[in-house]
Design a protein around this motif. Sequence first.
Motif, PDB file in Angstrom:
ATOM      1  N   PRO A 166       0.785  -1.241   0.000  1.00 33.33           N
ATOM      2  CA  PRO A 166       0.000   0.000   0.000  1.00 33.33           C
ATOM      3  C   PRO A 166       0.811   1.283   0.000  1.00 33.33           C
ATOM      4  CG  PRO A 166      -0.083  -1.076   2.148  1.00 33.33           C
ATOM      5  CD  PRO A 166       0.580  -2.042   1.220  1.00 33.33           C
ATOM      6  N   ASP A 167       2.083   1.220   0.274  1.00 35.84           N
ATOM      7  CA  ASP A 167       2.922   2.412   0.311  1.00 35.84           C
ATOM      8  C   ASP A 167       4.321   1.984  -0.122  1.00 35.84           C
ATOM      9  OD1 ASP A 167       3.854   4.943   0.695  1.00 35.84           O
ATOM     10  OD2 ASP A 167       3.187   5.125   2.765  1.00 35.84           O
ATOM     11  N   VAL A 168       5.295   2.863   0.015  1.00 36.55           N
ATOM     12  CA  VAL A 168       6.674   2.475  -0.286  1.00 36.55           C
ATOM     13  C   VAL A 168       7.118   1.460   0.762  1.00 36.55           C
ATOM     14  CG1 VAL A 168       9.045   3.279  -0.524  1.00 36.55           C
ATOM     15  CG2 VAL A 168       7.148   4.719  -1.300  1.00 36.55           C
ATOM     16  N   PRO A 169       7.547   0.275   0.364  1.00 42.37           N
ATOM     17  CA  PRO A 169       7.931  -0.738   1.345  1.00 42.37           C
ATOM     18  C   PRO A 169       9.194  -0.340   2.102  1.00 42.37           C
ATOM     19  CG  PRO A 169       7.631  -1.688  -0.848  1.00 42.37           C
ATOM     20  CD  PRO A 169       7.671  -0.210  -1.003  1.00 42.37           C
ATOM     21  N   PRO A 170       9.409  -0.937   3.254  1.00 41.25           N
ATOM     22  CA  PRO A 170      10.670  -0.696   3.971  1.00 41.25           C
ATOM     23  C   PRO A 170      11.859  -1.160   3.123  1.00 41.25           C
ATOM     24  CG  PRO A 170       9.086  -1.903   5.333  1.00 41.25           C
ATOM     25  CD  PRO A 170       8.542  -1.895   3.946  1.00 41.25           C
ATOM     26  N   ALA A 171      13.017  -0.602   3.412  1.00 43.95           N
ATOM     27  CA  ALA A 171      14.232  -1.072   2.743  1.00 43.95           C
ATOM     28  C   ALA A 171      14.453  -2.546   3.057  1.00 43.95           C
ATOM     29  CB  ALA A 171      15.425  -0.244   3.196  1.00 43.95           C
ATOM     30  N   ALA A 172      15.168  -3.219   2.194  1.00 48.72           N
ATOM     31  CA  ALA A 172      15.358  -4.663   2.351  1.00 48.72           C
ATOM     32  C   ALA A 172      16.017  -5.013   3.677  1.00 48.72           C
ATOM     33  CB  ALA A 172      16.186  -5.207   1.186  1.00 48.72           C
ATOM     34  N   GLN A 193      10.460   3.453  12.201  1.00 46.01           N
ATOM     35  CA  GLN A 193       9.302   3.264  13.059  1.00 46.01           C
ATOM     36  C   GLN A 193       9.000   1.775  13.125  1.00 46.01           C
ATOM     37  OE1 GLN A 193       5.984   5.262  11.215  1.00 46.01           O
ATOM     38  NE2 GLN A 193       5.972   3.921   9.439  1.00 46.01           N
ATOM     39  N   THR A 194       8.316   1.373  14.171  1.00 52.06           N
ATOM     40  CA  THR A 194       7.911  -0.023  14.272  1.00 52.06           C
ATOM     41  C   THR A 194       6.549  -0.154  13.598  1.00 52.06           C
ATOM     42  OG1 THR A 194       9.107  -0.255  16.343  1.00 52.06           O
ATOM     43  CG2 THR A 194       7.479  -1.931  15.834  1.00 52.06           C
ATOM     44  N   ALA A 195       6.525  -0.849  12.479  1.00 51.03           N
ATOM     45  CA  ALA A 195       5.306  -0.959  11.696  1.00 51.03           C
ATOM     46  C   ALA A 195       5.191  -2.372  11.126  1.00 51.03           C
ATOM     47  CB  ALA A 195       5.298   0.069  10.563  1.00 51.03           C
ATOM     48  N   VAL A 196       3.970  -2.749  10.788  1.00 48.47           N
ATOM     49  CA  VAL A 196       3.728  -4.094  10.307  1.00 48.47           C
ATOM     50  C   VAL A 196       2.727  -4.055   9.162  1.00 48.47           C
ATOM     51  CG1 VAL A 196       1.855  -4.542  11.954  1.00 48.47           C
ATOM     52  CG2 VAL A 196       3.142  -6.454  11.012  1.00 48.47           C
ATOM     53  N   ALA A 197       2.937  -4.938   8.195  1.00 50.53           N
ATOM     54  CA  ALA A 197       1.973  -5.128   7.109  1.00 50.53           C
ATOM     55  C   ALA A 197       1.785  -6.617   6.921  1.00 50.53           C
ATOM     56  CB  ALA A 197       2.471  -4.481   5.819  1.00 50.53           C
ATOM     57  N   ARG A 198       0.544  -7.027   6.739  1.00 52.01           N
ATOM     58  CA  ARG A 198       0.229  -8.447   6.592  1.00 52.01           C
ATOM     59  C   ARG A 198      -0.573  -8.655   5.315  1.00 52.01           C
ATOM     60  NH1 ARG A 198      -0.125 -12.976   9.727  1.00 52.01           N
ATOM     61  NH2 ARG A 198      -1.893 -14.375   9.414  1.00 52.01           N
ATOM     62  N   TYR A 199      -0.114  -9.587   4.473  1.00 53.62           N
ATOM     63  CA  TYR A 199      -0.853  -9.877   3.254  1.00 53.62           C
ATOM     64  C   TYR A 199      -1.978 -10.863   3.567  1.00 53.62           C
ATOM     65  CZ  TYR A 199      -2.238 -11.438  -1.320  1.00 53.62           C
ATOM     66  OH  TYR A 199      -2.996 -11.739  -2.417  1.00 53.62           O
ATOM     67  N   VAL A 200      -3.184 -10.577   3.056  1.00 49.93           N
ATOM     68  CA  VAL A 200      -4.360 -11.413   3.295  1.00 49.93           C
ATOM     69  C   VAL A 200      -4.807 -12.012   1.964  1.00 49.93           C
ATOM     70  CG1 VAL A 200      -6.709 -11.496   4.193  1.00 49.93           C
ATOM     71  CG2 VAL A 200      -5.038  -9.921   5.202  1.00 49.93           C
ATOM     72  N   GLY A 202      -7.399 -13.950   1.150  1.00 44.44           N
ATOM     73  CA  GLY A 202      -8.817 -13.941   0.818  1.00 44.44           C
ATOM     74  C   GLY A 202      -9.286 -12.669   0.141  1.00 44.44           C
ATOM     75  N   THR A 203      -8.671 -11.548   0.498  1.00 45.47           N
ATOM     76  CA  THR A 203      -9.061 -10.266  -0.087  1.00 45.47           C
ATOM     77  C   THR A 203      -8.005  -9.703  -1.032  1.00 45.47           C
ATOM     78  OG1 THR A 203      -8.142  -9.083   1.820  1.00 45.47           O
ATOM     79  CG2 THR A 203     -10.474  -9.716   1.926  1.00 45.47           C
ATOM     80  N   ASP A 204      -6.908 -10.423  -1.213  1.00 48.59           N
ATOM     81  CA  ASP A 204      -5.786  -9.954  -2.025  1.00 48.59           C
ATOM     82  C   ASP A 204      -5.430  -8.519  -1.644  1.00 48.59           C
ATOM     83  OD1 ASP A 204      -3.754  -9.893  -3.932  1.00 48.59           O
ATOM     84  OD2 ASP A 204      -5.098  -9.197  -5.531  1.00 48.59           O
ATOM     85  N   SER A 205      -5.074  -8.333  -0.381  1.00 51.26           N
ATOM     86  CA  SER A 205      -4.791  -6.992   0.108  1.00 51.26           C
ATOM     87  C   SER A 205      -3.773  -7.063   1.241  1.00 51.26           C
ATOM     88  CB  SER A 205      -6.072  -6.319   0.622  1.00 51.26           C
ATOM     89  OG  SER A 205      -6.606  -7.041   1.723  1.00 51.26           O
ATOM     90  N   TRP A 206      -3.196  -5.902   1.549  1.00 53.35           N
ATOM     91  CA  TRP A 206      -2.276  -5.756   2.663  1.00 53.35           C
ATOM     92  C   TRP A 206      -2.957  -4.953   3.764  1.00 53.35           C
ATOM     93  CZ3 TRP A 206       2.790  -7.716   2.555  1.00 53.35           C
ATOM     94  CH2 TRP A 206       3.227  -8.201   1.323  1.00 53.35           C
ATOM     95  N   VAL A 207      -2.871  -5.426   4.992  1.00 50.26           N
ATOM     96  CA  VAL A 207      -3.381  -4.710   6.154  1.00 50.26           C
ATOM     97  C   VAL A 207      -2.173  -4.171   6.913  1.00 50.26           C
ATOM     98  CG1 VAL A 207      -4.723  -4.862   8.277  1.00 50.26           C
ATOM     99  CG2 VAL A 207      -5.389  -6.211   6.278  1.00 50.26           C
ATOM    100  N   THR A 208      -2.164  -2.881   7.187  1.00 43.61           N
ATOM    101  CA  THR A 208      -0.985  -2.254   7.806  1.00 43.61           C
ATOM    102  C   THR A 208      -1.330  -1.615   9.150  1.00 43.61           C
ATOM    103  OG1 THR A 208      -1.366  -0.153   6.675  1.00 43.61           O
ATOM    104  CG2 THR A 208       0.004  -1.772   5.540  1.00 43.61           C
ATOM    105  N   ASP A 209      -0.318  -1.456   9.965  1.00 44.07           N
ATOM    106  CA  ASP A 209      -0.489  -0.803  11.256  1.00 44.07           C
ATOM    107  C   ASP A 209       0.869  -0.280  11.710  1.00 44.07           C
ATOM    108  OD1 ASP A 209      -1.763   0.128  13.512  1.00 44.07           O
ATOM    109  OD2 ASP A 209      -1.596  -1.760  14.605  1.00 44.07           O
ATOM    110  N   THR A 210       0.860   0.813  12.446  1.00 44.47           N
ATOM    111  CA  THR A 210       2.064   1.393  13.021  1.00 44.47           C
ATOM    112  C   THR A 210       1.926   1.420  14.528  1.00 44.47           C
ATOM    113  OG1 THR A 210       2.437   2.787  11.084  1.00 44.47           O
ATOM    114  CG2 THR A 210       3.553   3.418  13.113  1.00 44.47           C
ATOM    115  N   LEU A 211       2.948   0.962  15.216  1.00 41.96           N
ATOM    116  CA  LEU A 211       2.922   0.962  16.672  1.00 41.96           C
ATOM    117  C   LEU A 211       3.638   2.218  17.158  1.00 41.96           C
ATOM    118  CD1 LEU A 211       1.845  -0.989  18.864  1.00 41.96           C
ATOM    119  CD2 LEU A 211       4.186  -1.713  19.181  1.00 41.96           C
TER     120      LEU A 211
END
Length: 443
Positions: A166-172, A193-200, A202-211
């Motif tokens: 959904p956005d520019v991914p983190p560096a490798a 930042q501490t952040a997470v993205a999870r590919y789903v 069933g919906t062919d989508s990424w769910v993201t969150d920032t802590l």
Amino acid sequence: MRARWLLALVIAPLGCGDITSEVAIGFERPRDDGPLSGTNNVTITLSPDGFTDQSAVDGPDASLEVQLPPDDVSRTLEVFFARNETLLAYGRTPPFTFAGAAGAGVIVFLGYPGTLATLDRDFDLPDASTVIAPSPGRGAVALGSDGSAAFFDGYTFDFVTLAPYPDVPPAADDGIMVGDASGSVTRLSIVEQTAVARYVYGTDSWVTDTLDDAPPRPGAGLWYDDLDARIYVAGGGTQTDVLRVDVLPESGSLPVFTVESLTLDGPRVGAALHGIDTEGAQALMVVGGDDPALPLVLDLGTGTGYGERDGAWTGLRCVDLAEQETLCGGGTRDAAPTADAVRIDRRATPWDVQVEVDLLTLPMRDVLWLEDTAAVYAQGEGRLVRLDRATLEGSEPAGAPVRAVGGGLATMPTGVTIVAGGEDAEGAATRVWQVFSPDLTPG
């Protein structure tokens, strides 16, 4: 390309009859298929029933047909190409049933035992910042630096385009990407930042969150416990605590972040974090780091340090040699790439920590460890170095490794491991995927 060689499992009722069906077994050959030219016999086995059939052939392009009675048992097929009694290549399928595979067929990758083979295609995400993670039971997911994502099917060896990040991914080199038992993948970043993205799926989508309340921790040690689906993040930046990321929470679609009651003796930027088994319980140790005043190895469970060192050692990677022995190697010692490794024997207290000078044959800035029953393999700088588990005697198997630094590993449902992404020895992005097939020789 798909090989011309084809194995047909003909499913026919016992006692003859006219109704039959076929399961076509196609073969994905390595780009360099020259070693297969000497094939004069092929053996197939079906597990769990132990069915075995061996046939004489004239070269690898022969056709074979095996007749079997129909049933709905889940099986794994293994195919072995040999010249006389010398195994040249082999492959296995993921579990399948005759009914499920009839018509669609099954693809087997033929790999060379104990070395790397190259898929006969160019990689669709050819940038050095591509990261890859296994999608357990399915295949693998690759994520490029521009957000492009692709699924590599472990059953068909085909690529499928996924929804972009959904956005520019983190560096490798920022954090980690892992797969879990649900087949999904999770991308954790920690540098800015501490952040997470999870590919789903069933919906062919990424769910993201920032802590927001978790501070950044560049250079932290990372280790993934795939059994319990937990990522551990130790130290880094100015932090000395350990963060735990629960990839499969009991509720909710995103990982749960909790802080464990573990403390490092310093941030240990650039150290390796590795899981160990202590009296049946999961524990952690930290190896190396940027502070030369700290012990070489820290047992996080007890807070005990082991081993002296004469400088900073960062960027190591670790692999288990045996139940209570671990080898960590490569990276940078006092700003110079190193071929050294540290062997950690935990069978007695205090732990025996020994530095093995020049064990990896050549300095490896960024080691990826591959393994089979008898050996572990250090891959980096366009080389593959085999180390016997018991003696650490080194050798270099035949083959043409490509990756120098970067990239990552993903183990397929068939037991082979994909090496993808990163740079080659000239600093260019690798354009191929390579496959490691474990040597079947007992250790």
